[in-house]
Design an enzyme around this catalytic site. Structure first.
Site, PDB file in Angstrom:
ATOM      1  N   ARG A   1       0.831  -1.208   0.000  1.00  0.00           N
ATOM      2  CA  ARG A   1       0.000   0.000   0.000  1.00  0.00           C
ATOM      3  C   ARG A   1       0.858   1.246   0.000  1.00  0.00           C
ATOM      4  O   ARG A   1       0.579   2.198  -0.737  1.00  0.00           O
ATOM      5  CB  ARG A   1      -0.953   0.023   1.206  1.00  0.00           C
ATOM      6  CG  ARG A   1      -1.937   1.197   1.134  1.00  0.00           C
ATOM      7  CD  ARG A   1      -2.866   1.264   2.338  1.00  0.00           C
ATOM      8  NE  ARG A   1      -3.956   2.204   2.105  1.00  0.00           N
ATOM      9  CZ  ARG A   1      -3.901   3.512   2.354  1.00  0.00           C
ATOM     10  NH1 ARG A   1      -2.796   4.057   2.835  1.00  0.00           N
ATOM     11  NH2 ARG A   1      -4.947   4.285   2.117  1.00  0.00           N
ATOM     12  N   CYS A   2       1.898   1.276   0.820  1.00  0.00           N
ATOM     13  CA  CYS A   2       2.777   2.448   0.873  1.00  0.00           C
ATOM     14  C   CYS A   2       3.406   2.740  -0.486  1.00  0.00           C
ATOM     15  O   CYS A   2       3.646   3.892  -0.830  1.00  0.00           O
ATOM     16  CB  CYS A   2       3.891   2.228   1.893  1.00  0.00           C
ATOM     17  SG  CYS A   2       3.382   2.304   3.609  1.00  0.00           S
ATOM     18  N   MET A   3       3.703   1.681  -1.250  1.00  0.00           N
ATOM     19  CA  MET A   3       4.425   1.839  -2.511  1.00  0.00           C
ATOM     20  C   MET A   3       3.518   2.173  -3.688  1.00  0.00           C
ATOM     21  O   MET A   3       3.989   2.199  -4.827  1.00  0.00           O
ATOM     22  CB  MET A   3       5.208   0.557  -2.829  1.00  0.00           C
ATOM     23  CG  MET A   3       6.326   0.251  -1.866  1.00  0.00           C
ATOM     24  SD  MET A   3       7.366  -1.119  -2.407  1.00  0.00           S
ATOM     25  CE  MET A   3       6.190  -2.489  -2.393  1.00  0.00           C
TER      26      MET A   3
END
Length: 407
Positions: free
Chosen positions: A390-392
């Site tokens: 998700r962060c990426m």
């Protein structure tokens, strides 16, 4: 102009913005990795292999993948964008007048792709060639040869933090950590100058109070959760509430205090959605996490109620009887280990289909037992900056959830 639209965390993913790790990661050393927010020195080639496999998995499921570096190079072909972005690095007060002129001269001769690489990977002291007739001045002379004239942006890998979308509007965030603040300069320029995004309306800007995309969850159409803690301030959450209410983009904002620790830097490190009515949560906080419910008053002022248990407040706002919870890990020790390894930080590419790191064995088993299809990717090197799928990823297009109900 392409229409970009995101109203949930789990609507079928159509287009996503990624940043393939590059030479900026090779700038990390034991001298600077802490200040650049990495816990270890990544093996760059392996990180690129892992990221390529992540992008391939998305494409295999019909997702269009866009890359920051490519969009930035195309953006820099626009004269106004080039002037804006070179001006932003030249405005750094550390440079001094002589070095600033020398850097400006250096950047002038770079084509858009080369300039994009410098803006992302930085410019090292040794890469700026000086001569007697073109000196670097006192500042350059006194710099350590390992220092950077323009700092690299290794955290650009985590595209979720610098921007998010609510319906058809972009939020370019206000990053809290000095090492990351220039990331939003690049993102903002892309959204304002690249032909694909020209005409985009904005719901947040980098000059506002601190707010990061990892703290913003689109729980359902019209319902947002915003974590406040290490990176996002209460003032940032309030500002976002005002902005989305004024634009008619949401009816409820849940403001969720999160422990101010490295392991829980964002809300999405302890909670992500994997179905229209299900969340993956770190069990240590699942039933203690609280939320303040914010709605727009008749006078337009945000009205605050609570606190109440997050799971109850979220279910009520989403018009659900209950919000299903899938636990990270299995026992307390495994849960703590896998939360640290971004077991919570999954990316849903459709209801009941998500991407997660393969190393989080028990969490992945829990997901599959709950009927979630898991696409496993390797993250041994990508995870050194504390971030998962998700962060990426910054979703730009998701299928609207307006007519989708729980299975």
């Amino acid at each position: 102009m392409v229409t970009h639209y995101v109203d949930s965390e789990v609507g079928r993913l159509g287009t996503v913005l990624l940043h393939r790790p590059g030479p900026e990661l090779a700038r990390l050393t034991p001298r600077n990795n802490d200040s650049l927010l990495f816990d270890a020195i990544p093996w760059v080639a392996r990180a690129q292999e892992e990221h390529d496999a992540f992008a391939a998995a998305l494409r295999d499921h019909g997702v269009e993948v866009l890359y920051v570096a490519e969009l930035l190079a195309e953006t820099l072909a626009v004269p106004a964008a080039r002037e804006e972005l070179t001006g932003s690095v030249l405005a750094d007060p550390r440079l001094g007048d002589t070095l600033r002129r020398r850097v400006a001269d250096h950047l002038t001769y770079l084509d858009p792709a080369a300039l994009a690489e410098v803006l992302i990977a930085g410019l090292a002291h040794e890469e700026l060639h000086t001569t007697r007739s073109r000196p670097g001045g006192l500042v350059y002379t006194l710099m350590d040869r390992h220092d950077f004239v323009i700092d690299p942006l290794p955290n650009l890998l985590f595209t979720r933090d610098s921007s998010f979308w609510v319906d058809d509007r972009a939020g370019v965030t206000s990053l809290a950590m000095p090492a990351r603040r220039r990331e939003t300069t690049l993102t903002s320029a892309i959204y304002r100058h690249h032909p694909r995004f020209v005409g985009t309306d904005f719901v947040y800007r980098p000059d506002l109070e601190h707010l990061e995309g990892g703290d913003v969850l689109l729980l359902a159409p019209g319902v947002l959760a915003v974590g406040v803690g290490e990176r996002t301030t209460p003032a940032g959450a309030e500002r976002l509430a005002r902005q989305v209410f004024a634009a008619g983009l949401a009816h409820t904002i849940l403001v969720v205090p999160v422990a101010q620790e490295r392991a829980t830097m964002h809300l999405d490190t302890v909670c992500t959605m994997v179905d229209v009515d299900a969340v993956l949560m770190y069990p240590n906080v699942a039933h203690s996490l609280m939320a303040y419910t914010v709605v727009a008053g008749e006078d337009g002022e945000p009205q605050v109620d609570g606190p109440a248990p997050f799971l109850r407040a979220a279910a009520d706002a989403m018009d659900l009887d209950v919000l299903r919870v899938i636990d990270t890990g299995l026992d307390p020790v495994t849960a703590e280990r896998e939360q640290w390894d971004d077991g919570n930080n999954t990316l849903a590419i459709a209801p009941r289909i998500c991407v997660g790191y393969e190393r989080n064995v028990e969490t992945n088993a829990q997901l599959e037992r709950a009927g979630i299809q898991l696409i496993r990717i390797s993250g041994s090197e990508l995870g050194t900056g504390r971030g998962g799928p998700r962060c990426m990823s910054c979703p730009l297009v998701r299928e609207p959830l307006a007519t989708v109900r729980p299975a």
